[in-house]
Design a protein around this motif. Structure first.
Motif, PDB file in Angstrom:
ATOM      1  N   GLY A  48       0.777  -1.232   0.000  1.00  0.00           N
ATOM      2  CA  GLY A  48       0.000   0.000   0.000  1.00  0.00           C
ATOM      3  C   GLY A  48       0.807   1.278   0.000  1.00  0.00           C
ATOM      4  O   GLY A  48       0.237   2.377   0.037  1.00  0.00           O
ATOM      5  N   ILE A  49       2.135   1.170  -0.050  1.00  0.00           N
ATOM      6  CA  ILE A  49       3.002   2.348  -0.132  1.00  0.00           C
ATOM      7  C   ILE A  49       3.872   2.209  -1.375  1.00  0.00           C
ATOM      8  O   ILE A  49       4.416   1.132  -1.655  1.00  0.00           O
ATOM      9  CB  ILE A  49       3.884   2.495   1.126  1.00  0.00           C
ATOM     10  CG1 ILE A  49       3.024   2.834   2.346  1.00  0.00           C
ATOM     11  CG2 ILE A  49       4.954   3.575   0.930  1.00  0.00           C
ATOM     12  CD1 ILE A  49       3.797   2.958   3.640  1.00  0.00           C
ATOM     13  N   GLU A  50       3.993   3.284  -2.126  1.00  0.00           N
ATOM     14  CA  GLU A  50       4.811   3.261  -3.336  1.00  0.00           C
ATOM     15  C   GLU A  50       6.270   3.534  -2.970  1.00  0.00           C
ATOM     16  O   GLU A  50       6.652   4.659  -2.669  1.00  0.00           O
ATOM     17  CB  GLU A  50       4.314   4.317  -4.327  1.00  0.00           C
ATOM     18  CG  GLU A  50       4.992   4.241  -5.685  1.00  0.00           C
ATOM     19  CD  GLU A  50       4.402   5.215  -6.687  1.00  0.00           C
ATOM     20  OE1 GLU A  50       5.142   5.622  -7.599  1.00  0.00           O
ATOM     21  OE2 GLU A  50       3.207   5.562  -6.553  1.00  0.00           O
ATOM     22  N   PHE A  51       7.066   2.488  -2.989  1.00  0.00           N
ATOM     23  CA  PHE A  51       8.475   2.621  -2.621  1.00  0.00           C
ATOM     24  C   PHE A  51       9.312   2.975  -3.843  1.00  0.00           C
ATOM     25  O   PHE A  51       8.972   2.645  -4.972  1.00  0.00           O
ATOM     26  CB  PHE A  51       8.968   1.325  -1.965  1.00  0.00           C
ATOM     27  CG  PHE A  51       8.338   1.050  -0.627  1.00  0.00           C
ATOM     28  CD1 PHE A  51       8.730   1.747   0.503  1.00  0.00           C
ATOM     29  CD2 PHE A  51       7.325   0.102  -0.513  1.00  0.00           C
ATOM     30  CE1 PHE A  51       8.139   1.505   1.728  1.00  0.00           C
ATOM     31  CE2 PHE A  51       6.722  -0.155   0.709  1.00  0.00           C
ATOM     32  CZ  PHE A  51       7.135   0.558   1.840  1.00  0.00           C
ATOM     33  N   ASN A  52      10.431   3.674  -3.585  1.00  0.00           N
ATOM     34  CA  ASN A  52      11.338   4.093  -4.646  1.00  0.00           C
ATOM     35  C   ASN A  52      12.738   4.244  -4.062  1.00  0.00           C
ATOM     36  O   ASN A  52      13.012   3.754  -2.963  1.00  0.00           O
ATOM     37  CB  ASN A  52      10.840   5.400  -5.281  1.00  0.00           C
ATOM     38  CG  ASN A  52      10.533   6.461  -4.233  1.00  0.00           C
ATOM     39  OD1 ASN A  52      11.338   6.689  -3.321  1.00  0.00           O
ATOM     40  ND2 ASN A  52       9.369   7.105  -4.346  1.00  0.00           N
ATOM     41  N   GLU A  53      13.616   4.942  -4.766  1.00  0.00           N
ATOM     42  CA  GLU A  53      14.991   5.093  -4.289  1.00  0.00           C
ATOM     43  C   GLU A  53      15.081   5.911  -3.005  1.00  0.00           C
ATOM     44  O   GLU A  53      15.996   5.744  -2.220  1.00  0.00           O
ATOM     45  CB  GLU A  53      15.850   5.754  -5.380  1.00  0.00           C
ATOM     46  CG  GLU A  53      16.216   4.825  -6.512  1.00  0.00           C
ATOM     47  CD  GLU A  53      16.992   3.609  -6.028  1.00  0.00           C
ATOM     48  OE1 GLU A  53      17.998   3.805  -5.299  1.00  0.00           O
ATOM     49  OE2 GLU A  53      16.589   2.480  -6.350  1.00  0.00           O
ATOM     50  N   ARG A  54      14.092   6.786  -2.796  1.00  0.00           N
ATOM     51  CA  ARG A  54      14.119   7.652  -1.610  1.00  0.00           C
ATOM     52  C   ARG A  54      13.297   7.080  -0.459  1.00  0.00           C
ATOM     53  O   ARG A  54      13.576   7.364   0.706  1.00  0.00           O
ATOM     54  CB  ARG A  54      13.603   9.052  -1.982  1.00  0.00           C
ATOM     55  CG  ARG A  54      13.895  10.127  -0.947  1.00  0.00           C
ATOM     56  CD  ARG A  54      13.401  11.483  -1.425  1.00  0.00           C
ATOM     57  NE  ARG A  54      11.973  11.473  -1.714  1.00  0.00           N
ATOM     58  CZ  ARG A  54      11.034  11.588  -0.769  1.00  0.00           C
ATOM     59  NH1 ARG A  54      11.372  11.719   0.492  1.00  0.00           N
ATOM     60  NH2 ARG A  54       9.750  11.569  -1.107  1.00  0.00           N
ATOM     61  N   ILE A  55      12.303   6.283  -0.770  1.00  0.00           N
ATOM     62  CA  ILE A  55      11.469   5.660   0.259  1.00  0.00           C
ATOM     63  C   ILE A  55      11.586   4.150   0.098  1.00  0.00           C
ATOM     64  O   ILE A  55      11.091   3.570  -0.873  1.00  0.00           O
ATOM     65  CB  ILE A  55       9.993   6.099   0.117  1.00  0.00           C
ATOM     66  CG1 ILE A  55       9.884   7.619   0.203  1.00  0.00           C
ATOM     67  CG2 ILE A  55       9.134   5.439   1.189  1.00  0.00           C
ATOM     68  CD1 ILE A  55       8.500   8.150  -0.103  1.00  0.00           C
ATOM     69  N   LYS A  56      12.255   3.512   1.039  1.00  0.00           N
ATOM     70  CA  LYS A  56      12.546   2.091   0.914  1.00  0.00           C
ATOM     71  C   LYS A  56      11.947   1.291   2.061  1.00  0.00           C
ATOM     72  O   LYS A  56      11.886   1.760   3.192  1.00  0.00           O
ATOM     73  CB  LYS A  56      14.063   1.868   0.886  1.00  0.00           C
ATOM     74  CG  LYS A  56      14.765   2.511  -0.305  1.00  0.00           C
ATOM     75  CD  LYS A  56      16.243   2.204  -0.291  1.00  0.00           C
ATOM     76  CE  LYS A  56      16.945   2.821  -1.507  1.00  0.00           C
ATOM     77  NZ  LYS A  56      18.391   2.514  -1.523  1.00  0.00           N
ATOM     78  N   ASN A  57      11.513   0.093   1.722  1.00  0.00           N
ATOM     79  CA  ASN A  57      11.053  -0.849   2.737  1.00  0.00           C
ATOM     80  C   ASN A  57      12.190  -1.805   3.035  1.00  0.00           C
ATOM     81  O   ASN A  57      12.558  -2.629   2.199  1.00  0.00           O
ATOM     82  CB  ASN A  57       9.825  -1.593   2.228  1.00  0.00           C
ATOM     83  CG  ASN A  57       9.231  -2.569   3.246  1.00  0.00           C
ATOM     84  OD1 ASN A  57       8.449  -3.431   2.896  1.00  0.00           O
ATOM     85  ND2 ASN A  57       9.565  -2.418   4.525  1.00  0.00           N
ATOM     86  N   ILE A  58      12.798  -1.683   4.206  1.00  0.00           N
ATOM     87  CA  ILE A  58      13.884  -2.575   4.617  1.00  0.00           C
ATOM     88  C   ILE A  58      13.259  -3.746   5.368  1.00  0.00           C
ATOM     89  O   ILE A  58      12.849  -3.620   6.516  1.00  0.00           O
ATOM     90  CB  ILE A  58      14.905  -1.850   5.518  1.00  0.00           C
ATOM     91  CG1 ILE A  58      15.364  -0.538   4.880  1.00  0.00           C
ATOM     92  CG2 ILE A  58      16.076  -2.770   5.840  1.00  0.00           C
ATOM     93  CD1 ILE A  58      16.122  -0.703   3.600  1.00  0.00           C
ATOM     94  N   VAL A  59      13.151  -4.881   4.681  1.00  0.00           N
ATOM     95  CA  VAL A  59      12.538  -6.055   5.294  1.00  0.00           C
ATOM     96  C   VAL A  59      13.589  -6.795   6.109  1.00  0.00           C
ATOM     97  O   VAL A  59      14.621  -7.212   5.584  1.00  0.00           O
ATOM     98  CB  VAL A  59      11.929  -6.982   4.227  1.00  0.00           C
ATOM     99  CG1 VAL A  59      11.341  -8.236   4.885  1.00  0.00           C
ATOM    100  CG2 VAL A  59      10.860  -6.244   3.431  1.00  0.00           C
ATOM    101  N   VAL A  60      13.306  -6.931   7.400  1.00  0.00           N
ATOM    102  CA  VAL A  60      14.214  -7.609   8.328  1.00  0.00           C
ATOM    103  C   VAL A  60      13.461  -8.805   8.902  1.00  0.00           C
ATOM    104  O   VAL A  60      12.666  -8.653   9.833  1.00  0.00           O
ATOM    105  CB  VAL A  60      14.655  -6.659   9.469  1.00  0.00           C
ATOM    106  CG1 VAL A  60      15.702  -7.337  10.341  1.00  0.00           C
ATOM    107  CG2 VAL A  60      15.166  -5.344   8.914  1.00  0.00           C
ATOM    108  N   PRO A  61      13.660  -9.988   8.337  1.00  0.00           N
ATOM    109  CA  PRO A  61      12.897 -11.158   8.787  1.00  0.00           C
ATOM    110  C   PRO A  61      13.109 -11.448  10.271  1.00  0.00           C
ATOM    111  O   PRO A  61      14.198 -11.241  10.816  1.00  0.00           O
ATOM    112  CB  PRO A  61      13.447 -12.293   7.920  1.00  0.00           C
ATOM    113  CG  PRO A  61      14.030 -11.607   6.719  1.00  0.00           C
ATOM    114  CD  PRO A  61      14.579 -10.307   7.239  1.00  0.00           C
ATOM    115  N   GLY A  62      12.067 -11.907  10.890  1.00  0.00           N
ATOM    116  CA  GLY A  62      12.145 -12.256  12.315  1.00  0.00           C
ATOM    117  C   GLY A  62      10.755 -12.276  12.912  1.00  0.00           C
ATOM    118  O   GLY A  62       9.825 -11.669  12.389  1.00  0.00           O
TER     119      GLY A  62
END
Length: 360
Positions: A48-62
């Motif tokens: 639901g969020i448009e990610f790009n070079e400036r807005i990133k989703n850092i997925v950290v499994p756990g």
């Protein structure tokens, strides 16, 4: 600057107060801020969020203890310039500039409403947030006062940033007779079903109200099970009020606008709140509000609600009788609520947060 955010609450499906406010503020922030870079940390991908070079989703499994294990390890290896936690639970490894949002101190001021484990953990994480944060965000002046009074936090270290109405509140009207058969004329309570919300007095007050009301009226209690839920249900049964007090353990977000709108008003005389989003929801739905004459509830309402002593059962029942019988009072509170609602805006709150980044 690179701003890292614990965005794990965006993953919650059935969002309530903290999850709703966190999601709304993050979305407003990403929309307004075109300068800074944002890293949104989460254990699984955020939709639901448009990610790009400036807005990133850092997925950290756990899974278990994600914040202090997986997220801490990620921040140890690669740190943003600023890290913001929308709650008082911070990872072990942090950049020099960390910010934490404190929603309330209910666990400290009303210990009887929480388990020992929850109280001890909440107090520990709050004290650590105070110690390691460059700035704290309080969601109301009341929360700021409490931090100053009980934990000696200097006022200049606390920024007040209000919540606002959820942006998805404007939903198509639903057929209540189909979704809630048997629901007729009613007052509504929305929030977790727990002792801190003063529901024992609400139930007692409503039973007294029923004895004096000129017509049958119901009370709809809607929210997830919290600490003391069993005692709440037990009291309803003891007072033989099952016929007119209806308990729903969850009210879907898309149902709330209609449920508020068709009600006689919101009954929310909580003993303590950090803010009170449901007061704004009732204002938006155009119904009057009965709430407590103290703390953040009186602050948020600011003269636009019927304020009562939450410990006075007669005042609670009398307040409901006033709203049922006095149409002039109802209309006056409804109009005041609409005006007061305009004071709360997610964009304004996001602007304050952006200014905070710059001043750290």
């Amino acid at each position: 600057m690179i701003i890292g955010i614990d965005a794990s609450k965006l993953l919650t499906a059935a969002k309530t107060g903290v999850e709703v406010s966190t999601t709304e503020l993050i979305r407003a922030l990403l929309k307004l801020d075109t300068e800074n870079t944002y890293w949104l940390y989460s254990p699984t991908p955020i939709a639901g969020i448009e990610f790009n070079e400036r807005i990133k989703n850092i997925v950290v499994p756990g899974r278990r203890l994600w914040t202090i294990r997986a997220l801490s390890q990620e921040l140890k290896q690669r740190r943003p310039d600023i890290f913001w936690s929308p709650a008082n639970f911070l990872p072990n490894h942090l950049p020099a500039k960390a910010v934490a949002t404190i929603h309330d101190l209910a666990f400290y001021l009303y210990p009887q409403s929480y388990s020992l484990k929850t109280r001890l953990l909440s107090i520990y994480t709050l004290k650590r947030a105070i110690k390691v944060s460059a700035k704290l965000i309080a969601v109301s002046q009341q929360t700021k006062k409490d931090l100053k009074r009980y934990f000696n936090v200097p006022g200049e270290n606390i920024e007040v940033i209000y919540h606002a109405l959820r942006t998805d509140f404007d939903q198509p009207e639903i057929d209540l007779s189909a979704a809630y058969p048997g629901l007729t004329k009613y007052f509504i309570y929305v929030g977790r079903l727990e002792l801190r919300k003063n529901l024992l007095n609400v139930i007692r007050g409503f039973v007294e109200f029923q004895k004096q009301a000129d017509e049958p009226v119901q009370l709809l209690l809607g929210g997830g099970k919290g600490y003391g839920h069993t005692r709440i249900i037990k009291l309803i049964k003891q007072l033989k009020a099952e016929g007119y007090i209806i308990v729903k353990n969850y009210l879907p977000a898309e149902h709330l606008p209609t449920l508020y709108k068709k009600s006689q008003g919101l009954v929310f005389p909580s003993q303590y709140e950090g803010f009170g989003l449901n007061i704004l929801e009732a204002f938006a739905a155009g119904v009057p509000v009965i709430t407590s004459d103290l703390g953040a509830m009186a602050e948020v309402a600011d003269g636009a609600a019927l304020l009562v002593d939450p410990d006075d059962v007669d005042a609670l029942s009398g307040g409901m009788l006033k709203l049922l019988r006095d149409n002039d009072l109802r209309q006056s509170l409804i109009e005041k609520g609409k005006v007061r609602l305009r004071e709360f805006n997610w964009e304004r709150s996001a602007e304050k947060l952006m200014a905070l980044w710059q001043n750290l």
